[in-house]
Motif scaffolding. Sequence first.
Motif, PDB file in Angstrom:
ATOM      1  N   PHE A   1       0.809  -1.212   0.000  1.00 24.56           N
ATOM      2  CA  PHE A   1       0.000   0.000   0.000  1.00 24.56           C
ATOM      3  C   PHE A   1       0.852   1.277   0.000  1.00 24.56           C
ATOM      4  O   PHE A   1       0.313   2.364   0.136  1.00 24.56           O
ATOM      5  CB  PHE A   1      -0.934   0.012   1.216  1.00 24.56           C
ATOM      6  CG  PHE A   1      -1.925  -1.110   1.199  1.00 24.56           C
ATOM      7  CD1 PHE A   1      -3.088  -1.016   0.462  1.00 24.56           C
ATOM      8  CD2 PHE A   1      -1.689  -2.270   1.925  1.00 24.56           C
ATOM      9  CE1 PHE A   1      -4.005  -2.050   0.439  1.00 24.56           C
ATOM     10  CE2 PHE A   1      -2.592  -3.317   1.906  1.00 24.56           C
ATOM     11  CZ  PHE A   1      -3.755  -3.209   1.160  1.00 24.56           C
ATOM     12  N   GLY A   2       2.153   1.122  -0.143  1.00 23.20           N
ATOM     13  CA  GLY A   2       3.021   2.288  -0.228  1.00 23.20           C
ATOM     14  C   GLY A   2       3.309   2.644  -1.666  1.00 23.20           C
ATOM     15  O   GLY A   2       2.592   2.235  -2.595  1.00 23.20           O
ATOM     16  N   ASN A   3       4.342   3.414  -1.894  1.00 24.48           N
ATOM     17  CA  ASN A   3       4.727   3.774  -3.249  1.00 24.48           C
ATOM     18  C   ASN A   3       5.223   2.551  -4.000  1.00 24.48           C
ATOM     19  O   ASN A   3       5.769   1.608  -3.421  1.00 24.48           O
ATOM     20  CB  ASN A   3       5.812   4.869  -3.224  1.00 24.48           C
ATOM     21  CG  ASN A   3       6.976   4.483  -2.333  1.00 24.48           C
ATOM     22  OD1 ASN A   3       6.781   4.040  -1.207  1.00 24.48           O
ATOM     23  ND2 ASN A   3       8.185   4.651  -2.834  1.00 24.48           N
TER      24      ASN A   3
ATOM     25  N   ALA B   1       5.716   1.816   6.809  1.00 24.99           N
ATOM     26  CA  ALA B   1       5.126   2.900   6.032  1.00 24.99           C
ATOM     27  C   ALA B   1       4.888   4.101   6.938  1.00 24.99           C
ATOM     28  O   ALA B   1       4.148   4.012   7.918  1.00 24.99           O
ATOM     29  CB  ALA B   1       3.820   2.440   5.401  1.00 24.99           C
ATOM     30  N   GLU B   2       5.526   5.202   6.611  1.00 27.55           N
ATOM     31  CA  GLU B   2       5.315   6.448   7.343  1.00 27.55           C
ATOM     32  C   GLU B   2       4.241   7.270   6.636  1.00 27.55           C
ATOM     33  O   GLU B   2       4.042   7.172   5.427  1.00 27.55           O
ATOM     34  CB  GLU B   2       6.620   7.239   7.427  1.00 27.55           C
ATOM     35  CG  GLU B   2       7.770   6.488   8.082  1.00 27.55           C
ATOM     36  CD  GLU B   2       7.558   6.278   9.575  1.00 27.55           C
ATOM     37  OE1 GLU B   2       6.693   6.969  10.144  1.00 27.55           O
ATOM     38  OE2 GLU B   2       8.267   5.431  10.152  1.00 27.55           O
ATOM     39  N   ASP B   3       3.534   8.094   7.412  1.00 29.84           N
ATOM     40  CA  ASP B   3       2.469   8.924   6.870  1.00 29.84           C
ATOM     41  C   ASP B   3       3.046  10.192   6.246  1.00 29.84           C
ATOM     42  O   ASP B   3       2.790  11.315   6.684  1.00 29.84           O
ATOM     43  CB  ASP B   3       1.453   9.263   7.973  1.00 29.84           C
ATOM     44  CG  ASP B   3       0.790   8.022   8.527  1.00 29.84           C
ATOM     45  OD1 ASP B   3       0.517   7.100   7.731  1.00 29.84           O
ATOM     46  OD2 ASP B   3       0.552   7.965   9.745  1.00 29.84           O
ATOM     47  N   ILE B   4       3.847   9.980   5.192  1.00 31.81           N
ATOM     48  CA  ILE B   4       4.478  11.080   4.480  1.00 31.81           C
ATOM     49  C   ILE B   4       4.226  10.881   2.980  1.00 31.81           C
ATOM     50  O   ILE B   4       4.006   9.751   2.522  1.00 31.81           O
ATOM     51  CB  ILE B   4       5.989  11.161   4.764  1.00 31.81           C
ATOM     52  CG1 ILE B   4       6.669   9.832   4.415  1.00 31.81           C
ATOM     53  CG2 ILE B   4       6.241  11.516   6.226  1.00 31.81           C
ATOM     54  CD1 ILE B   4       8.179   9.847   4.606  1.00 31.81           C
TER      55      ILE B   4
ATOM     56  N   ARG C   1       3.597   7.243   0.091  1.00 30.83           N
ATOM     57  CA  ARG C   1       2.229   6.978  -0.369  1.00 30.83           C
ATOM     58  C   ARG C   1       2.213   6.713  -1.877  1.00 30.83           C
ATOM     59  O   ARG C   1       3.065   7.194  -2.622  1.00 30.83           O
ATOM     60  CB  ARG C   1       1.310   8.161  -0.051  1.00 30.83           C
ATOM     61  CG  ARG C   1       1.068   8.385   1.426  1.00 30.83           C
ATOM     62  CD  ARG C   1      -0.102   9.356   1.625  1.00 30.83           C
ATOM     63  NE  ARG C   1      -0.421   9.523   3.036  1.00 30.83           N
ATOM     64  CZ  ARG C   1      -0.039  10.546   3.776  1.00 30.83           C
ATOM     65  NH1 ARG C   1       0.672  11.514   3.223  1.00 30.83           N
ATOM     66  NH2 ARG C   1      -0.367  10.626   5.036  1.00 30.83           N
ATOM     67  N   ASN C   2       1.202   5.964  -2.278  1.00 31.41           N
ATOM     68  CA  ASN C   2       0.959   5.750  -3.703  1.00 31.41           C
ATOM     69  C   ASN C   2       0.251   6.980  -4.257  1.00 31.41           C
ATOM     70  O   ASN C   2      -0.867   7.295  -3.844  1.00 31.41           O
ATOM     71  CB  ASN C   2       0.092   4.501  -3.904  1.00 31.41           C
ATOM     72  CG  ASN C   2       0.004   4.081  -5.358  1.00 31.41           C
ATOM     73  OD1 ASN C   2       0.068   4.900  -6.261  1.00 31.41           O
ATOM     74  ND2 ASN C   2      -0.156   2.791  -5.575  1.00 31.41           N
ATOM     75  N   PRO C   3       0.852   7.705  -5.184  1.00 27.39           N
ATOM     76  CA  PRO C   3       0.225   8.949  -5.661  1.00 27.39           C
ATOM     77  C   PRO C   3      -1.086   8.722  -6.401  1.00 27.39           C
ATOM     78  O   PRO C   3      -1.876   9.667  -6.552  1.00 27.39           O
ATOM     79  CB  PRO C   3       1.292   9.540  -6.598  1.00 27.39           C
ATOM     80  CG  PRO C   3       2.141   8.379  -6.998  1.00 27.39           C
ATOM     81  CD  PRO C   3       2.143   7.442  -5.831  1.00 27.39           C
ATOM     82  N   LEU C   4      -1.345   7.491  -6.850  1.00 24.67           N
ATOM     83  CA  LEU C   4      -2.599   7.221  -7.558  1.00 24.67           C
ATOM     84  C   LEU C   4      -3.796   7.272  -6.614  1.00 24.67           C
ATOM     85  O   LEU C   4      -4.887   7.704  -7.001  1.00 24.67           O
ATOM     86  CB  LEU C   4      -2.526   5.853  -8.238  1.00 24.67           C
ATOM     87  CG  LEU C   4      -3.790   5.375  -8.956  1.00 24.67           C
ATOM     88  CD1 LEU C   4      -4.151   6.306 -10.106  1.00 24.67           C
ATOM     89  CD2 LEU C   4      -3.618   3.944  -9.460  1.00 24.67           C
TER      90      LEU C   4
ATOM     91  N   ILE D   1      -5.683   7.187   1.875  1.00 26.59           N
ATOM     92  CA  ILE D   1      -5.194   6.505   3.071  1.00 26.59           C
ATOM     93  C   ILE D   1      -4.193   7.450   3.734  1.00 26.59           C
ATOM     94  O   ILE D   1      -2.993   7.432   3.424  1.00 26.59           O
ATOM     95  CB  ILE D   1      -4.542   5.152   2.732  1.00 26.59           C
ATOM     96  CG1 ILE D   1      -5.512   4.264   1.950  1.00 26.59           C
ATOM     97  CG2 ILE D   1      -4.095   4.430   3.999  1.00 26.59           C
ATOM     98  CD1 ILE D   1      -4.916   2.960   1.493  1.00 26.59           C
ATOM     99  N   GLU D   2      -4.666   8.284   4.626  1.00 28.76           N
ATOM    100  CA  GLU D   2      -3.780   9.260   5.247  1.00 28.76           C
ATOM    101  C   GLU D   2      -3.068   8.703   6.469  1.00 28.76           C
ATOM    102  O   GLU D   2      -2.062   9.247   6.905  1.00 28.76           O
ATOM    103  CB  GLU D   2      -4.565  10.530   5.621  1.00 28.76           C
ATOM    104  CG  GLU D   2      -5.389  10.433   6.900  1.00 28.76           C
ATOM    105  CD  GLU D   2      -6.697   9.700   6.726  1.00 28.76           C
ATOM    106  OE1 GLU D   2      -7.481   9.628   7.681  1.00 28.76           O
ATOM    107  OE2 GLU D   2      -6.940   9.182   5.627  1.00 28.76           O
ATOM    108  N   ASP D   3      -3.592   7.594   7.037  1.00 26.81           N
ATOM    109  CA  ASP D   3      -2.992   6.976   8.217  1.00 26.81           C
ATOM    110  C   ASP D   3      -2.913   5.479   7.959  1.00 26.81           C
ATOM    111  O   ASP D   3      -3.922   4.778   7.992  1.00 26.81           O
ATOM    112  CB  ASP D   3      -3.830   7.275   9.464  1.00 26.81           C
ATOM    113  CG  ASP D   3      -3.132   6.839  10.746  1.00 26.81           C
ATOM    114  OD1 ASP D   3      -2.212   6.002  10.672  1.00 26.81           O
ATOM    115  OD2 ASP D   3      -3.503   7.330  11.825  1.00 26.81           O
TER     116      ASP D   3
END
Length: 254
Positions: free
Chosen positions: A84-86, A97-100, A104-107, A117-119
């Motif tokens: 679920f990350g980049n 996975a950090e909340d930065i 995050r996956n930009p899609l 998914i902010e958290d």
Amino acid sequence: MSGARPLRLAAARHAGQSALEFLVLALALLPLFLLLPLLGKYLDLGHATEHAARYVAFESAIAGPAVGEASAAALARDVRRRHFGNADAPILTGDRAEDIPAHRNPLWSDHRGLPLIEDFAARIDVRLESRTDHQPASALLAGRNGLDLPAATKFTAHVTVSPRQIDGLPPFDRLPLQIARHHVILRGNWSASGTTDVSRHIRDSGLLAYPVPPLELIGNTVGRLLPPLMLDKAIDIGRVRPEIVPCDRLEQGC
């Protein structure tokens, strides 16, 4: 000439009505076209959730019933980071996975660019189960009259993703959406002996799990009489050739 003018007026009225109907239809379909990218993102999230459930079930089956809370928590961190990350996230031991934005996956973002998914820890739930299943369906897989698989090693992985509600975009601003997937693995070690042992276990599993012998009897009698009448090959039921690649899978074909 007097009849041509009413005809031109009627054609103009119809043309104006068609344009008005097109505009009304376009306004009605505009929200649907605007929501199509968002629906595609939800579908992609569901696909990632399914892959994550398979990964968790496989990893827990490899570790066995002794998966402790620490191992389960580490596995959950791996799932959040790798699934679920980049997309270009490296595979690192102990990574999380950090909340930065970089993780995050930009899609997976809304029309304003805010992440769905902010958290990671709060929005992605990972649960493991390993238990003995005494249901009749599982009884076919265990014991001498089944596939001789240990029913006590049934591993189930549950992965649930809860995308955040999108403000100002009904009905997604109040829709408690959850994407849940689960995957089950029944672990057995007899497949490690090779394809011959796999074929033997399947053939000796009994009529409930492998009802082929009665079909072989029909195929060796009636099945060898009817196909030649139809200019086709005789039916060969129960033949197992695990080491042979079908010709339609080869580059040169059949």
